[in-house]
Motif scaffolding. Structure first.
Motif, PDB file in Angstrom:
ATOM      1  N   ALA A 336       0.826  -1.209   0.000  1.00  0.00           N
ATOM      2  CA  ALA A 336       0.000   0.000   0.000  1.00  0.00           C
ATOM      3  C   ALA A 336       0.860   1.259   0.000  1.00  0.00           C
ATOM      4  O   ALA A 336       0.581   2.228  -0.712  1.00  0.00           O
ATOM      5  CB  ALA A 336      -0.917  -0.015   1.224  1.00  0.00           C
ATOM      6  N   LEU A 337       1.939   1.253   0.786  1.00  0.00           N
ATOM      7  CA  LEU A 337       2.832   2.413   0.829  1.00  0.00           C
ATOM      8  C   LEU A 337       3.486   2.650  -0.535  1.00  0.00           C
ATOM      9  O   LEU A 337       3.671   3.796  -0.952  1.00  0.00           O
ATOM     10  CB  LEU A 337       3.921   2.199   1.890  1.00  0.00           C
ATOM     11  CG  LEU A 337       3.500   2.426   3.339  1.00  0.00           C
ATOM     12  CD1 LEU A 337       4.615   1.994   4.285  1.00  0.00           C
ATOM     13  CD2 LEU A 337       3.161   3.896   3.591  1.00  0.00           C
ATOM     14  N   ALA A 338       3.846   1.564  -1.217  1.00  0.00           N
ATOM     15  CA  ALA A 338       4.508   1.693  -2.515  1.00  0.00           C
ATOM     16  C   ALA A 338       3.599   2.344  -3.545  1.00  0.00           C
ATOM     17  O   ALA A 338       4.079   2.929  -4.523  1.00  0.00           O
ATOM     18  CB  ALA A 338       4.971   0.324  -3.007  1.00  0.00           C
ATOM     19  N   ARG A 339       2.286   2.218  -3.333  1.00  0.00           N
ATOM     20  CA  ARG A 339       1.334   2.774  -4.295  1.00  0.00           C
ATOM     21  C   ARG A 339       0.744   4.104  -3.846  1.00  0.00           C
ATOM     22  O   ARG A 339      -0.020   4.730  -4.588  1.00  0.00           O
ATOM     23  CB  ARG A 339       0.198   1.770  -4.537  1.00  0.00           C
ATOM     24  CG  ARG A 339       0.633   0.658  -5.467  1.00  0.00           C
ATOM     25  CD  ARG A 339      -0.117  -0.643  -5.248  1.00  0.00           C
ATOM     26  NE  ARG A 339       0.482  -1.659  -6.105  1.00  0.00           N
ATOM     27  CZ  ARG A 339       1.622  -2.305  -5.825  1.00  0.00           C
ATOM     28  NH1 ARG A 339       2.283  -2.022  -4.711  1.00  0.00           N
ATOM     29  NH2 ARG A 339       2.122  -3.188  -6.650  1.00  0.00           N
ATOM     30  N   ALA A 340       1.084   4.540  -2.642  1.00  0.00           N
ATOM     31  CA  ALA A 340       0.496   5.771  -2.128  1.00  0.00           C
ATOM     32  C   ALA A 340       1.085   7.008  -2.779  1.00  0.00           C
ATOM     33  O   ALA A 340       0.395   8.018  -2.929  1.00  0.00           O
ATOM     34  CB  ALA A 340       0.693   5.840  -0.607  1.00  0.00           C
ATOM     35  N   GLU A 341       2.358   6.949  -3.162  1.00  0.00           N
ATOM     36  CA  GLU A 341       3.022   8.124  -3.746  1.00  0.00           C
ATOM     37  C   GLU A 341       2.881   8.123  -5.264  1.00  0.00           C
ATOM     38  O   GLU A 341       3.059   7.089  -5.913  1.00  0.00           O
ATOM     39  CB  GLU A 341       4.510   8.137  -3.371  1.00  0.00           C
ATOM     40  CG  GLU A 341       4.768   8.406  -1.898  1.00  0.00           C
ATOM     41  CD  GLU A 341       6.251   8.602  -1.614  1.00  0.00           C
ATOM     42  OE1 GLU A 341       6.936   9.231  -2.464  1.00  0.00           O
ATOM     43  OE2 GLU A 341       6.722   8.137  -0.570  1.00  0.00           O
ATOM     44  N   ALA A 342       2.559   9.291  -5.801  1.00  0.00           N
ATOM     45  CA  ALA A 342       2.442   9.408  -7.258  1.00  0.00           C
ATOM     46  C   ALA A 342       3.798   9.270  -7.939  1.00  0.00           C
ATOM     47  O   ALA A 342       3.889   8.771  -9.057  1.00  0.00           O
ATOM     48  CB  ALA A 342       1.817  10.756  -7.617  1.00  0.00           C
ATOM     49  N   ARG A 343       4.873   9.738  -7.284  1.00  0.00           N
ATOM     50  CA  ARG A 343       6.221   9.676  -7.860  1.00  0.00           C
ATOM     51  C   ARG A 343       7.160   9.019  -6.848  1.00  0.00           C
ATOM     52  O   ARG A 343       7.910   9.687  -6.142  1.00  0.00           O
ATOM     53  CB  ARG A 343       6.707  11.081  -8.214  1.00  0.00           C
ATOM     54  CG  ARG A 343       5.848  11.830  -9.217  1.00  0.00           C
ATOM     55  CD  ARG A 343       6.055  11.342 -10.630  1.00  0.00           C
ATOM     56  NE  ARG A 343       7.328  11.810 -11.149  1.00  0.00           N
ATOM     57  CZ  ARG A 343       7.497  12.962 -11.806  1.00  0.00           C
ATOM     58  NH1 ARG A 343       6.472  13.768 -12.000  1.00  0.00           N
ATOM     59  NH2 ARG A 343       8.680  13.302 -12.270  1.00  0.00           N
ATOM     60  N   PRO A 344       7.126   7.683  -6.723  1.00  0.00           N
ATOM     61  CA  PRO A 344       7.948   7.003  -5.713  1.00  0.00           C
ATOM     62  C   PRO A 344       9.434   7.104  -6.015  1.00  0.00           C
ATOM     63  O   PRO A 344       9.841   7.189  -7.177  1.00  0.00           O
ATOM     64  CB  PRO A 344       7.476   5.547  -5.794  1.00  0.00           C
ATOM     65  CG  PRO A 344       6.934   5.400  -7.182  1.00  0.00           C
ATOM     66  CD  PRO A 344       6.337   6.737  -7.531  1.00  0.00           C
ATOM     67  N   ASN A 345      10.268   7.096  -4.947  1.00  0.00           N
ATOM     68  CA  ASN A 345      11.720   7.110  -5.138  1.00  0.00           C
ATOM     69  C   ASN A 345      12.228   5.696  -5.392  1.00  0.00           C
ATOM     70  O   ASN A 345      11.444   4.737  -5.488  1.00  0.00           O
ATOM     71  CB  ASN A 345      12.419   7.748  -3.928  1.00  0.00           C
ATOM     72  CG  ASN A 345      12.142   7.009  -2.628  1.00  0.00           C
ATOM     73  OD1 ASN A 345      11.707   5.850  -2.631  1.00  0.00           O
ATOM     74  ND2 ASN A 345      12.405   7.671  -1.507  1.00  0.00           N
ATOM     75  N   ALA A 346      13.555   5.536  -5.486  1.00  0.00           N
ATOM     76  CA  ALA A 346      14.141   4.243  -5.855  1.00  0.00           C
ATOM     77  C   ALA A 346      13.814   3.165  -4.826  1.00  0.00           C
ATOM     78  O   ALA A 346      13.557   2.004  -5.185  1.00  0.00           O
ATOM     79  CB  ALA A 346      15.657   4.390  -6.007  1.00  0.00           C
ATOM     80  N   SER A 347      13.806   3.513  -3.525  1.00  0.00           N
ATOM     81  CA  SER A 347      13.496   2.526  -2.479  1.00  0.00           C
ATOM     82  C   SER A 347      12.067   2.030  -2.625  1.00  0.00           C
ATOM     83  O   SER A 347      11.790   0.822  -2.550  1.00  0.00           O
ATOM     84  CB  SER A 347      13.700   3.150  -1.095  1.00  0.00           C
ATOM     85  OG  SER A 347      15.032   3.556  -0.913  1.00  0.00           O
ATOM     86  N   MET A 348      11.128   2.952  -2.833  1.00  0.00           N
ATOM     87  CA  MET A 348       9.726   2.564  -2.986  1.00  0.00           C
ATOM     88  C   MET A 348       9.493   1.755  -4.257  1.00  0.00           C
ATOM     89  O   MET A 348       8.658   0.840  -4.280  1.00  0.00           O
ATOM     90  CB  MET A 348       8.842   3.819  -2.990  1.00  0.00           C
ATOM     91  CG  MET A 348       8.544   4.366  -1.612  1.00  0.00           C
ATOM     92  SD  MET A 348       7.653   3.172  -0.595  1.00  0.00           S
ATOM     93  CE  MET A 348       7.245   4.190   0.818  1.00  0.00           C
ATOM     94  N   LEU A 349      10.214   2.089  -5.307  1.00  0.00           N
ATOM     95  CA  LEU A 349      10.080   1.307  -6.540  1.00  0.00           C
ATOM     96  C   LEU A 349      10.503  -0.134  -6.313  1.00  0.00           C
ATOM     97  O   LEU A 349       9.861  -1.073  -6.807  1.00  0.00           O
ATOM     98  CB  LEU A 349      10.917   1.937  -7.650  1.00  0.00           C
ATOM     99  CG  LEU A 349      10.392   3.248  -8.241  1.00  0.00           C
ATOM    100  CD1 LEU A 349      11.401   3.845  -9.220  1.00  0.00           C
ATOM    101  CD2 LEU A 349       9.056   3.019  -8.963  1.00  0.00           C
ATOM    102  N   ALA A 350      11.600  -0.334  -5.556  1.00  0.00           N
ATOM    103  CA  ALA A 350      12.072  -1.692  -5.273  1.00  0.00           C
ATOM    104  C   ALA A 350      11.046  -2.456  -4.439  1.00  0.00           C
ATOM    105  O   ALA A 350      10.794  -3.652  -4.670  1.00  0.00           O
ATOM    106  CB  ALA A 350      13.413  -1.627  -4.536  1.00  0.00           C
ATOM    107  N   ILE A 351      10.437  -1.778  -3.467  1.00  0.00           N
ATOM    108  CA  ILE A 351       9.414  -2.427  -2.638  1.00  0.00           C
ATOM    109  C   ILE A 351       8.178  -2.753  -3.477  1.00  0.00           C
ATOM    110  O   ILE A 351       7.585  -3.837  -3.360  1.00  0.00           O
ATOM    111  CB  ILE A 351       9.053  -1.525  -1.443  1.00  0.00           C
ATOM    112  CG1 ILE A 351      10.254  -1.418  -0.494  1.00  0.00           C
ATOM    113  CG2 ILE A 351       7.827  -2.044  -0.705  1.00  0.00           C
ATOM    114  CD1 ILE A 351      10.092  -0.379   0.588  1.00  0.00           C
ATOM    115  N   GLY A 352       7.795  -1.818  -4.354  1.00  0.00           N
ATOM    116  CA  GLY A 352       6.649  -2.059  -5.217  1.00  0.00           C
ATOM    117  C   GLY A 352       6.850  -3.242  -6.154  1.00  0.00           C
ATOM    118  O   GLY A 352       5.907  -3.995  -6.429  1.00  0.00           O
ATOM    119  N   GLU A 353       8.091  -3.414  -6.642  1.00  0.00           N
ATOM    120  CA  GLU A 353       8.381  -4.565  -7.505  1.00  0.00           C
ATOM    121  C   GLU A 353       8.276  -5.865  -6.723  1.00  0.00           C
ATOM    122  O   GLU A 353       7.847  -6.902  -7.251  1.00  0.00           O
ATOM    123  CB  GLU A 353       9.773  -4.418  -8.104  1.00  0.00           C
ATOM    124  CG  GLU A 353       9.875  -3.331  -9.157  1.00  0.00           C
ATOM    125  CD  GLU A 353      11.302  -3.163  -9.672  1.00  0.00           C
ATOM    126  OE1 GLU A 353      12.168  -3.966  -9.256  1.00  0.00           O
ATOM    127  OE2 GLU A 353      11.552  -2.243 -10.460  1.00  0.00           O
TER     128      GLU A 353
END
Length: 797
Positions: A336-353
């Motif tokens: 949910a956190l990985a999708r909360a930001e419209a422009r995620p940073n590199a850490s969030m992108l890795a978590i989202g993957e």
């Protein structure tokens, strides 16, 4: 996935239509502001043709034409050669710069016909809806339409260091950049009406302004101008007031004046810089300000961010260590956190993957990551407040999970804490107390070329300091894997002193720093500069912008944020830290070689002025014809200088360019002038001399002059390489051919047949060579001693 589009009116979500864009373009309401990366073709032609030196040569050439001795006008060819070489090289550099500038340009995203499109800044029109995300540069003025925790840094415009939270209806100014959050704004002022354009029109980037090298050359040329006035006046009077026929007197006057002008010095400087731009362009390195090539060669400290510089920018989720709290949906919360930001940073992108399934949690509030906070988070309807960030920032000092995070971070991993927050993430006093639920371990891949690059800098006596926002222990572990000296003692920037003098001492002594805020990065750069260091800063994130702006040389990665690319002097479009040594090497080549050729040109100017003064005071005819000084300049200076200016040169750049050049050129010039004048007087037959006597006397003086001048070339070419030896040998062979071949003897009016005179010429030349060599050794010893004294003073300080 939540977005600002949910709260925008339909016409804003759609943006402008194609017809509306075309209407505004036709009306001229576009952002098409001239931001040239180089001079125009017309400016280049004018700058290379209409020069002071070409004007002087043009007048002297016209005088020679009036005498009827066309052969003595050979130096007029230098007008064409100088102009052509300068234009060709600068046009090549212009083409390279402009091609690279297009690649490295910040491209905003606009909404048109309901689609998000990336366009050139010049294509933005009035009323365009422009999207913003972390690291984006604001390209035009506008009004905020929506924002998710949108924070904009306006320090480059206003000097105010704190980011400004922007809400719908607020104004944004071109030239500022986004440090956190996302949003959209409508363009209200474009082109020359925008704030940054009104503040100052961007100066041409193809410039040598602020160049210590160019400033030194200008100082030398000013000094030469003062010498030329009395020498030139005395020469004109001496030649025209004597018993010579007017054509002969004019030839002697021109022959004396032509070599006084260091015609190739400015040309060689421009060519060396232009070739540097071209060479670096082939390595995908965009030089946005030409003096940066020179400046980086003088750098003795490189401050490098860890992420994106020493490590790859992309990350991979290694492990999620849950901390034993039952009933907590850790994987779901991370998704949910990985999708909360419209422009995620590199850490969030890795978590989202790693967690691709959308849990469908509805977002109430979002707090994007910022380098100042060191955490991000979101509040979800019915699921509470969740944060993800640095454990040592979110947890108390005595919390047991902080120690575990330090231990894991010591292995070089990036460690983030997932926690449940007491308050909404957007609350002024948020997030409040945080309950630790999991440690998220992200793997960072060290760049394969990072170690070689650090080894190069160590070998070149350039200190590298790693300045990162990550945990200090983790940063130290990465630096330790690269064998960076001092990596075993990383410094937590939260414990750095605020007093500037104390900060300078700590920053100078330590090598690795973690938990550094953007303002601290800027302060650390300033602290190093206060210690007399020339500082280069490399980075790719928005947290590096202020430090990049203040550093002597800012180096941005091409894949970095548009804001970093905008303020940097050098952009590595291939995103390779390993390109930096090539930039340093190119700068050293430029500076070292210009210093070499400056010695040649200034030696010629010194001996020409002194010889003219000596001849004027003695009231004898000038010994040379214009054709003599032209061919001498070709063989002892022109051709060798062109080759030497483009040659490899790894000598470290040092300050004091003017002093070093003058210390070398003055003794050599004095010796050449004295030896030439003595050999001339020894064979001069007086005012009643025949034409043959005059020709033999001139030949004798020329042999003396060229002999010593070639030795000066041999000195300046040191240390020797095979191609340098071949260059010197070639110049000697051409000179001998000029004196020995019957055709060239007749063409240049040379007569070395009087062996007695030739013996005198070589004897005077030999004495001059010994004196020049002695002066070189003495100067070298003085320079070495000064270097020792400077080193001792530095250690004492």
């Amino acid at each position: 996935m939540p977005s600002e589009q949910h709260v925008l009116p339909a016409d804003v979500v759609r943006g402008l239509t194609a017809a509306e864009v075309a209407e505004r373009v036709a009306a001229g309401r576009t952002n098409d502001v001239s931001t040239k990366a180089s001079r125009t073709t017309g400016e280049i032609i004018r700058a290379n043709v209409f020069t002071r030196i070409n004007a002087i040569y043009g007048v002297l050439f016209a005088i020679i034409l009036s005498t009827g001795y066309l052969v003595d006008g050979l130096f007029g060819g230098l007008i064409i050669v100088n102009s052509a070489i300068g234009m060709i090289q600068e046009l090549r550099a212009k083409r390279t710069l402009e091609q690279l500038a297009i690649v490295g340009q910040a491209r905003p995203r606009v909404r048109r016909d309901g689609e998000s499109t990336e366009i050139d800044p010049a294509e933005v029109v009035l009323d365009d809806v422009i999207e913003l995300g972390t690291g984006d540069k604001v390209v035009v003025d506008g009004e905020v339409l929506a924002g998710e925790a949108l924070e904009i840094d306006e320090s480059l415009l206003t000097g105010e260091s704190d980011p400004v939270v922007k809400r719908p209806g607020d104004e944004v100014m071109s030239g500022s950049f986004v440090v956190a959050g996302s949003g959209a704004f409508r363009a209200t002022k474009v082109g020359k009406d925008a704030y940054a354009a009104r503040l100052a029109e961007e100066a041409s980037k193809f410039t040598l302004v602020k160049s210590e090298l160019r400033a030194g050359i200008d100082k030398i040329l000013k000094f030469i101008t003062y010498l030329l006035v009395p020498a030139g006046a005395l020469t004109i009077y001496n030649q025209l007031a004597g018993d010579q026929a007017l054509p002969d007197a004019l030839r002697g006057m021109v022959a004396a004046l032509v070599p006084m002008v260091p015609e190739g010095l400015v040309l060689m400087t421009s060519v060396a810089f232009a070739v540097g731009v071209i060479r670096l362009g082939k390595r995908q390195c965009l030089v946005q300000e030409l003096p940066a090539i020179e400046g980086l060669a003088r750098v003795d400290v490189v401050c490098a961010d860890k992420t994106g510089t020493l490590t790859e920018n992309a990350m991979r989720l290694g492990e999620v260590r849950e901390l034993g709290v039952d009933g907590v949906p850790v994987p779901v919360a991370l998704a949910a956190l990985a999708r909360a930001e419209a422009r995620p940073n590199a850490s969030m992108l890795a978590i989202g993957e790693a967690f691709p399934d959308d849990p469908g949690w509805r977002t109430d509030a979002v707090m994007p990551f910022s380098s100042a906070r060191k955490w991000s988070g979101a509040s979800f309807d019915g699921h509470g407040n969740w944060v993800l960030g640095a454990p040592d920032v979110l947890l108390d000092a005595d919390h047991p999970e902080r120690a575990e995070a330090e231990r894991v971070g010591a292995q070089g991993l990036r460690v983030l804490l997932l926690g449940h927050a007491e308050r909404r993430v957007d609350a002024p006093e948020g997030p409040g107390a945080v309950t630790a639920l999991a440690l998220v371990l992200l793997e960072q891949k060290i760049r394969p070329d990072a170690k070689d690059t650090l080894d190069y800098f160590a070998h070149q006596s350039v200190t590298v300091k790693v300045i990162s926002g990550d945990n200090a222990v983790s940063v130290g572990a990465v630096a330790g894997k690269l064998d960076l000296p001092g990596a075993q003692d990383p410094v937590d920037a939260r414990r750095l002193p605020e007093e500037s003098h104390e900060l300078a001492d700590v920053v100078e002594e330590s090598a690795v720093f973690g938990r550094v805020t953007p303002l601290q990065k800027r302060a650390m750069v300033g602290a190093l500069q206060s210690k007399g260091h020339t500082v280069a800063m490399t980075g790719d994130g928005v947290n590096d912008v202020l430090a990049l702006k203040d550093a002597d040389i800012g180096v941005a990665m091409g894949a970095g944020s548009p804001a970093t690319r905008a303020v940097a002097q050098i952009v590595l479009l291939d995103n390779k830290f390993a390109t930096l040594p090539h930039v340093v090497g190119e700068g050293r080549r430029v500076i070292g070689n210009i210093e070499r050729v400056s010695n040649l040109f200034l030696t010629k100017t010194v001996y020409s002025v002194l010889l003219a003064l000596a001849v004027g005071i003695a009231q004898v005819p000038y010994p040379f014809l214009p054709r003599h000084v032209t061919i001498t300049a070709w063989f002892t200076i022109g051709l060798p200088a062109f080759v030497l200016s483009l040659a490899p040169n790894n000598e470290r750049a040092r300050s004091g360019f003017v002093g070093r050049v003058m210390r070398a050129a003055l003794p050599a010039g004095v010796v050449i002038a004295a030896a030439t004048f003595v050999s001339y007087l020894l064979v001069y037959q007086g005012s009643g001399a025949s034409e043959l006597d005059k020709e033999q006397a001139g030949t004798t003086a020329l042999i003396t002059l060229i002999s010593i001048a070639l030795w000066v070339l041999a000195i300046i070419a040191r240390p020797y390489a095979w191609w340098k030896i071949a260059l010197i040998a070639g110049m000697v062979a051409l000179t001998l051919a000029m004196f020995l071949i019957p055709f060239t003897q007749d063409f240049f009016l040379l007569d070395p047949s009087n062996l007695g005179y030739t013996g005198i010429a070589f004897a005077c030349g030999a004495v001059g060579i010994v004196l020049v060599e002695a002066a070189w050794w003495i100067n070298r010893a003085v320079v070495a001693r000064r270097a020792e004294v400077d080193t001792e003073v530095t250690h004492m300080g």
